[in-house]
Design a protein around this motif. Structure first.
Motif, mmCIF file in Angstrom:
data_model
loop_
_atom_site.group_PDB
_atom_site.id
_atom_site.type_symbol
_atom_site.label_atom_id
_atom_site.label_comp_id
_atom_site.label_asym_id
_atom_site.label_seq_id
_atom_site.Cartn_x
_atom_site.Cartn_y
_atom_site.Cartn_z
ATOM 1 N N GLN A 63 0.833 -1.194 0.000
ATOM 2 C CA GLN A 63 0.000 0.000 0.000
ATOM 3 C C GLN A 63 0.873 1.251 0.000
ATOM 4 O O GLN A 63 1.911 1.313 0.658
ATOM 5 C CB GLN A 63 -0.889 0.015 1.251
ATOM 6 C CG GLN A 63 -1.966 -1.059 1.282
ATOM 7 C CD GLN A 63 -3.204 -0.653 0.482
ATOM 8 O OE1 GLN A 63 -3.167 0.238 -0.350
ATOM 9 N NE2 GLN A 63 -4.309 -1.332 0.750
ATOM 10 N N GLN A 110 0.868 7.838 0.275
ATOM 11 C CA GLN A 110 -0.025 8.866 -0.252
ATOM 12 C C GLN A 110 -1.252 8.213 -0.884
ATOM 13 O O GLN A 110 -1.256 7.024 -1.173
ATOM 14 C CB GLN A 110 0.720 9.752 -1.255
ATOM 15 C CG GLN A 110 1.000 9.117 -2.622
ATOM 16 C CD GLN A 110 2.109 8.087 -2.616
ATOM 17 O OE1 GLN A 110 2.877 7.979 -1.664
ATOM 18 N NE2 GLN A 110 2.186 7.303 -3.682
ATOM 19 N N ILE A 111 -2.284 9.012 -1.119
ATOM 20 C CA ILE A 111 -3.545 8.466 -1.624
ATOM 21 C C ILE A 111 -3.416 8.005 -3.066
ATOM 22 O O ILE A 111 -3.913 6.933 -3.434
ATOM 23 C CB ILE A 111 -4.668 9.520 -1.494
ATOM 24 C CG1 ILE A 111 -4.952 9.813 -0.004
ATOM 25 C CG2 ILE A 111 -5.949 9.046 -2.184
ATOM 26 C CD1 ILE A 111 -5.931 10.948 0.213
ATOM 27 N N GLN A 152 -11.651 0.564 -6.379
ATOM 28 C CA GLN A 152 -11.396 1.917 -5.872
ATOM 29 C C GLN A 152 -10.861 2.857 -6.949
ATOM 30 O O GLN A 152 -10.783 4.066 -6.728
ATOM 31 C CB GLN A 152 -10.394 1.870 -4.710
ATOM 32 C CG GLN A 152 -10.966 1.280 -3.437
ATOM 33 C CD GLN A 152 -10.796 -0.227 -3.389
ATOM 34 O OE1 GLN A 152 -10.599 -0.876 -4.416
ATOM 35 N NE2 GLN A 152 -10.887 -0.803 -2.201
#
Length: 688
Positions: free
Chosen positions: A613, A616-617, A646
């Protein structure tokens, strides 16, 4: 006296004032008119307090007899053990096209340094010692090269079983960084590679130097910063690996590369040299076939019915070569027995391998077979008949239930040649997976020489057979073994997440055409990790592609994905195998990315693997490399269907191709869609 040689974009220059020659320059290619006398003068150091009155040169073989303050490049003695400290005088040169030999003498000993500028853009260097009497050698280094001063770190390679090719970044400090592989093979632990990056070097920019010792029998590396600040690097066989007196000794070749384009310049040179010079291909024009290996499907449980069914499924998925792994010979129901007994197990194969091979070939596949010729089990007919053929002490501990055959003995090599050759002569086999599953009990150059001789004899007798080097996975990967083989098994771990990193780092040295990579089972047999088929398949498609799971156990959906990636690999393999792997400098440490660029620069594929993951987004831009800044390129996301739920924004690549200049792609980069961990984005590029 001075000499220079040029190879690709690099120059090596040497000079002598009467003693052994020394390197006076190694770096980017010099102008043709460079004054070598002035170059030699510019390399002379000052003197100050705390030093002897003459600074001994850092020669191609630093001499203990000249009060040299560092590690000598030669440690030798008379046959009776009396130490020798020869002080050599330069004698003469011998030169041919692309080759220079610098010859020096002392006390009845001749030391020759061979330097060859290869057409692939690398230098190869070798030291040969000849004496007028038997002497003993404890240490003989290949020609010694200086390490850069504008550097803080060196990068060498470490690994273990199922975690090969990990890069160590080690700071230079006064003293020695010593690495010695004493396991009798190039080794998971200390593969014979070293990179010397200068300040500011990245994958895509800056200066770097690199060395690779082309030897499979273990080695010693000394990277030393002397008290005066000079730095040297030495490579040779392990200390004491040549225990017998002789009149001639020679190191393996040391391959040397300098790059002005970052680590990718090093990688491109090593990749091209391995593919175009080191490996001798039985059929250079043949596409690299898609492999199927049955090991993780059945292990030792061989039946004709099961393997025929597996072959049917493998062929339907796109396999072109079927490899029968361990378990077909002797009484080999597990790994405790029968190594050395290279005859068909008639309990499993009452008609021999003929029915299976006929079935495999009827499906359009060729056939390959596993061997481990250098080893023997205590529980074997061979060991019972010839216990004296074992290498090392009688009471030694076994490794993986195995002992090692002494390949310095001609009768051992003759037996192995006859046994393996008989199988290759009887059956239609175009491929050997050659394994080497234990460490050696003693370190002896003669063992590797014997193995090389066996490889060479089998290659000469069966020139159409390709050979893969496997040694508990990646335990014997070097240019010495690749001069006799055509593929390496990078690791027994085919977990795609582990392979993504391993393949990325191994690309600094290995081209894709020799690097075997297989799609494994949903649950990895070495890590237990469960990974989606798309990720497993795309990671394997980065290199010489194949699969190894039980194809009877995969779902219809996964089979469809695997067939699609297999078809993509077949459509692209020729230009990929002939091209360059260029590692990208990712601004996001969770992304491992590389480009494979065609030889003519006209097309590329970008692989961007998401291994965790992000902090940052959204994804950070990924800058490309190796493109023509003025050219325009059409880039297309090959697998938009792999996006997670997503990913719901207007990322342009999800909707269709983009056309951008090379300058934009390398300067600003591209934005990929949001990705889950264990996702591989594949972007194809074409120069317009």
């Amino acid at each position: 006296m001075q000499w220079r040689m040029d190879a690709g974009g690099q120059t090596l220059a040497f000079g002598t004032d009467g003693g052994l020659p020394a390197v006076i320059y190694w770096g980017a290619r010099l102008p043709e008119g460079e004054d070598l006398a002035q170059l030699a003068a510019s390399a002379r150091h000052d003197l100050t307090g705390g030093m002897i009155d003459t600074l001994p040169d850092l020669t191609l073989t630093p001499e203990s007899g000249r009060v040299f303050a560092g590690q000598p490049g030669l440690i030798c003695a008379e046959a009776d053990g009396t130490p020798l400290h020869p002080v050599f005088r330069f004698d003469r040169t011998e030169a041919a096209e692309g080759r220079l030999s610098l010859i020096s003498t002392a006390q009845g000993i001749t030391l020759t340094h061979h330097i060859t500028a290869q057409a692939t853009g690398v230098f190869t260097l070798q030291t040969v010692l000849e004496a007028d009497r038997d002497i003993r050698i404890s240490w003989l280094a290949a020609p010694v090269l200086p390490a850069p001063q504008a550097a803080e770190t060196m990068v060498d390679v470490h690994g273990r079983w199922v975690r090969e090719f990990h890069l160590n970044h080690v700071k230079w400090t006064p003293g020695i960084r010593l690495r010695e592989a004493r396991t009798g093979r190039s080794g998971h632990e200390h593969p014979p590679y070293l990179i010397l990056p200068e300040f500011g070097c990245t994958n895509t920019q800056g200066a770097a130097y690199a060395l690779h010792y082309a030897w499979s029998g273990g080695h010693r590396m000394v990277a030393e910063e002397l008290p005066d600040g000079r730095r040297q690097v030495q490579f040779g066989a392990p200390l004491g690996a040549e225990p017998r007196p002789a009149r001639r000794f020679a190191t393996a070749e040391l391959i040397a590369v300098h790059s002005q384009s970052g680590l990718n310049g090093i990688a491109a040179a090593f990749q091209a040299d391995t593919r175009d010079r080191v490996v001798t291909w039985p059929n250079p024009g043949r596409p690299r076939p898609v492999h199927y290996n049955c090991w993780e499907a059945i292990y030792f449980n061989h039946t004709l019915a099961d393997l025929s069914e597996i072959a049917d499924r493998a062929a339907a998925l796109g396999a072109e070569r079927f490899v029968l792994d361990d378990g077909w010979f002797g009484r080999r129901d597990d790994d405790t027995t029968s190594l050395g007994d290279w005859t068909i197990d008639r309990n499993k194969w009452p008609e021999g391998l003929h029915p299976l091979i006929a079935h495999v070939k009827s499906l359009g596949m060729t056939f390959g077979l596993w061997f481990e010729p250098e080893m023997v089990n205590p529980d074997s007919d061979l060991h019972r008949a010839h216990p004296d053929w074992m290498l090392g002490p009688v009471d030694q501990v076994t490794g993986r239930n195995q002992l090692v055959l002494d390949l310095s003995r001609a009768e051992v090599r003759d037996y192995l040649f006859t046994a393996v050759s008989a199988i290759l002569a009887e059956y239609d086999i175009d491929y050997i997976k050659w394994d080497h599953n234990r460490l050696l009990p003693v370190v002896d150059v003669a063992q590797a020489d014997g193995a090389y001789d066996l490889f060479d004899r089998l290659r000469a007798a069966h020139p159409g057979v390709e050979i893969e080097s496997c040694a508990s996975g990646g335990g014997r990967i070097d240019a010495g073994i690749l001069a006799r083989t055509h593929r390496v098994w990078l690791s027994d771990c085919i977990d795609a997440e582990e392979r993504l990193r391993m393949q990325h780092d191994a690309a600094l040295f290995l081209p894709s055409c020799v690097t075997g990579s297989h799609v494994g089972a949903f649950h990895s047999h070495t890590t237990g990790r469960a990974l989606p088929m798309a990720f497993r398949a795309w990671v394997a498609a980065q290199r010489h592609f194949g699969f190894e799971m039980d194809p009877r156990k995969i779902s219809d959906a996964d089979a469809a994905v695997l067939r699609e990636v297999t078809a993509w690999y077949k459509a692209n393999r020729d230009w990929m195998m002939a091209g360059r792997i260029l590692r990208l400098d990712s601004a996001d440490p969770t992304v491992t990315a590389e480009m494979q660029l065609a030889k003519d620069g006209g097309r590329f594929v970008l692989f961007a693997g998401q291994n965790a993951q992000t902090v940052q987004i959204l994804p950070r831009p990924l800058r490309l490399t190796g493109l023509d800044p003025a050219a325009r390129y059409r880039i297309t996301l090959r697998n938009p269907g792999d996006k997670p739920p997503q990913s719901r924004g207007p990322n342009a690549l999800k909707d269709g191709p983009l056309v951008l200049s090379g300058a934009a792609l390398m300067g600003q980069g591209i934005l990929l869609p949001v990705a889950w961990p264990a996702t591989m984005w594949v972007v194809e590029g074409e120069r317009l």
